[in-house]
Design a protein around this motif. Sequence first.
Motif, PDB file in Angstrom:
ATOM      1  N   LEU A 203       0.823  -1.207   0.000  1.00 26.76           N
ATOM      2  CA  LEU A 203       0.000   0.000   0.000  1.00 26.76           C
ATOM      3  C   LEU A 203       0.856   1.256   0.000  1.00 26.76           C
ATOM      4  N   LEU A 204       2.004   1.216   0.655  1.00 23.77           N
ATOM      5  CA  LEU A 204       2.918   2.360   0.589  1.00 23.77           C
ATOM      6  C   LEU A 204       3.427   2.559  -0.832  1.00 23.77           C
ATOM      7  N   ALA A 205       3.693   1.455  -1.533  1.00 18.58           N
ATOM      8  CA  ALA A 205       4.125   1.550  -2.929  1.00 18.58           C
ATOM      9  C   ALA A 205       3.033   2.170  -3.784  1.00 18.58           C
ATOM     10  N   ARG A 206       1.798   1.803  -3.491  1.00 18.25           N
ATOM     11  CA  ARG A 206       0.662   2.345  -4.236  1.00 18.25           C
ATOM     12  C   ARG A 206       0.555   3.854  -4.033  1.00 18.25           C
ATOM     13  N   LEU A 207       0.722   4.299  -2.799  1.00 19.65           N
ATOM     14  CA  LEU A 207       0.650   5.733  -2.504  1.00 19.65           C
ATOM     15  C   LEU A 207       1.806   6.475  -3.177  1.00 19.65           C
ATOM     16  N   ALA A 208       3.001   5.899  -3.112  1.00 19.41           N
ATOM     17  CA  ALA A 208       4.156   6.537  -3.739  1.00 19.41           C
ATOM     18  C   ALA A 208       3.963   6.666  -5.240  1.00 19.41           C
ATOM     19  N   LEU A 209       3.356   5.666  -5.843  1.00 18.79           N
ATOM     20  CA  LEU A 209       3.116   5.703  -7.284  1.00 18.79           C
ATOM     21  C   LEU A 209       2.068   6.757  -7.633  1.00 18.79           C
ATOM     22  N   MET A 210       1.091   6.924  -6.763  1.00 14.78           N
ATOM     23  CA  MET A 210       0.096   7.970  -6.964  1.00 14.78           C
ATOM     24  C   MET A 210       0.763   9.335  -6.989  1.00 14.78           C
ATOM     25  N   ARG A 211       1.633   9.576  -6.019  1.00 19.48           N
ATOM     26  CA  ARG A 211       2.320  10.865  -5.970  1.00 19.48           C
ATOM     27  C   ARG A 211       3.167  11.078  -7.222  1.00 19.48           C
ATOM     28  N   CYS A 212       3.855  10.046  -7.652  1.00 18.40           N
ATOM     29  CA  CYS A 212       4.688  10.142  -8.842  1.00 18.40           C
ATOM     30  C   CYS A 212       3.845  10.484 -10.074  1.00 18.40           C
ATOM     31  N   ALA A 213       2.677   9.879 -10.183  1.00 16.57           N
ATOM     32  CA  ALA A 213       1.811  10.138 -11.330  1.00 16.57           C
ATOM     33  C   ALA A 213       1.350  11.588 -11.350  1.00 16.57           C
ATOM     34  N   VAL A 214       1.004  12.130 -10.190  1.00 22.10           N
ATOM     35  CA  VAL A 214       0.600  13.536 -10.113  1.00 22.10           C
ATOM     36  C   VAL A 214       1.728  14.440 -10.600  1.00 22.10           C
ATOM     37  N   GLU A 215       2.958  14.126 -10.186  1.00 24.89           N
ATOM     38  CA  GLU A 215       4.111  14.926 -10.597  1.00 24.89           C
ATOM     39  C   GLU A 215       4.357  14.814 -12.093  1.00 24.89           C
ATOM     40  N   HIS A 216       4.223  13.618 -12.649  1.00 29.29           N
ATOM     41  CA  HIS A 216       4.450  13.439 -14.079  1.00 29.29           C
ATOM     42  C   HIS A 216       3.415  14.201 -14.903  1.00 29.29           C
ATOM     43  N   ALA A 217       2.201  14.305 -14.412  1.00 33.55           N
ATOM     44  CA  ALA A 217       1.180  15.064 -15.135  1.00 33.55           C
ATOM     45  C   ALA A 217       1.563  16.528 -15.264  1.00 33.55           C
ATOM     46  N   SER A 218       2.426  16.998 -14.353  1.00 32.50           N
ATOM     47  CA  SER A 218       2.921  18.376 -14.391  1.00 32.50           C
ATOM     48  C   SER A 218       4.310  18.454 -15.010  1.00 32.50           C
ATOM     49  N   LEU A 219       4.715  17.407 -15.724  1.00 29.77           N
ATOM     50  CA  LEU A 219       6.006  17.335 -16.419  1.00 29.77           C
ATOM     51  C   LEU A 219       7.193  17.347 -15.462  1.00 29.77           C
ATOM     52  N   GLN A 220       6.963  17.009 -14.214  1.00 34.07           N
ATOM     53  CA  GLN A 220       8.077  16.824 -13.285  1.00 34.07           C
ATOM     54  C   GLN A 220       8.495  15.365 -13.384  1.00 34.07           C
ATOM     55  N   TRP A 221       9.169  15.064 -14.482  1.00 36.76           N
ATOM     56  CA  TRP A 221       9.552  13.684 -14.729  1.00 36.76           C
ATOM     57  C   TRP A 221      10.655  13.266 -13.770  1.00 36.76           C
ATOM     58  N   ASN A 222      10.476  12.132 -13.172  1.00 33.39           N
ATOM     59  CA  ASN A 222      11.474  11.569 -12.280  1.00 33.39           C
ATOM     60  C   ASN A 222      11.357  10.055 -12.346  1.00 33.39           C
TER      61      ASN A 222
END
Length: 245
Positions: free
Chosen positions: A78-97
């Motif tokens: 579940l922590l991995a799921r939350l971390a992936l959610m945060r990453c997706a939000v950032e990628h939508a704003s072109l903060q690629w990481n």
Amino acid sequence: MTVIRRLSPPWIRWCAIALLGGTLAACSQKPPAADWALNAESASDRATQAYLRADQRVQALEWDKARAEVRRTASPQLLARLALMRCAVEHASLQWNECGEYQLLAIDADPQEQAYARYLQAQPLSAQQIALLPETQQPVARALANGEGAALAAVKAVSAPLSRLLAASVVLRAQGPSPALLVAAVDTAAAQGWRRPLLAWLLLAASQARQAGDMENAQRLERRVRVLEGQAPSAPASDLAAAGR
């Protein structure tokens, strides 16, 4: 549950701990979600909205709250799921990481998260992996192999604004920028008043217009950046460098 309707898919639905892309109908057929799940869903929603409006302090605080609630389960999945959610939000704003927080937990991630992580990085996916993605992202993943036109059409067909921005980001990463893709992303972010992704997409669109020699369009986009930044539309073009920081 209006928050869940607004952000899903591809964002996490904490109701009944459904994986990315579950249905709200299922929630009414299950016992009430635990307090930690409701608290995590609420905090992650506030964090997402704060990030989109470029409120760094609030978004960091709310992600910490969401993470603390999930840790109560002692579940790395579940922590991995939350971390992936945060990453997706950032990628939508072109903060690629590289989704570093998720990568630390990836060994325990479920196949759905593993496929989704590959999708965020625009890596090739098998048909089986595409089937594990959120429903609205599956057509985009399939279209990536069919050329720029197919991918753009798939992005435009995504109804949820945040999901559409994410899809545009993946297509951009996989195929490079096209004027129509940039217009679609700018229009999506502008319609929602989401300052962070709008600034990122506007700056990219202006840069691409300048590279293409379309100075009129570049200057128009730069004026929009200045308005977003609270500057006079006629401010010097050199100020745009500071806007992207």
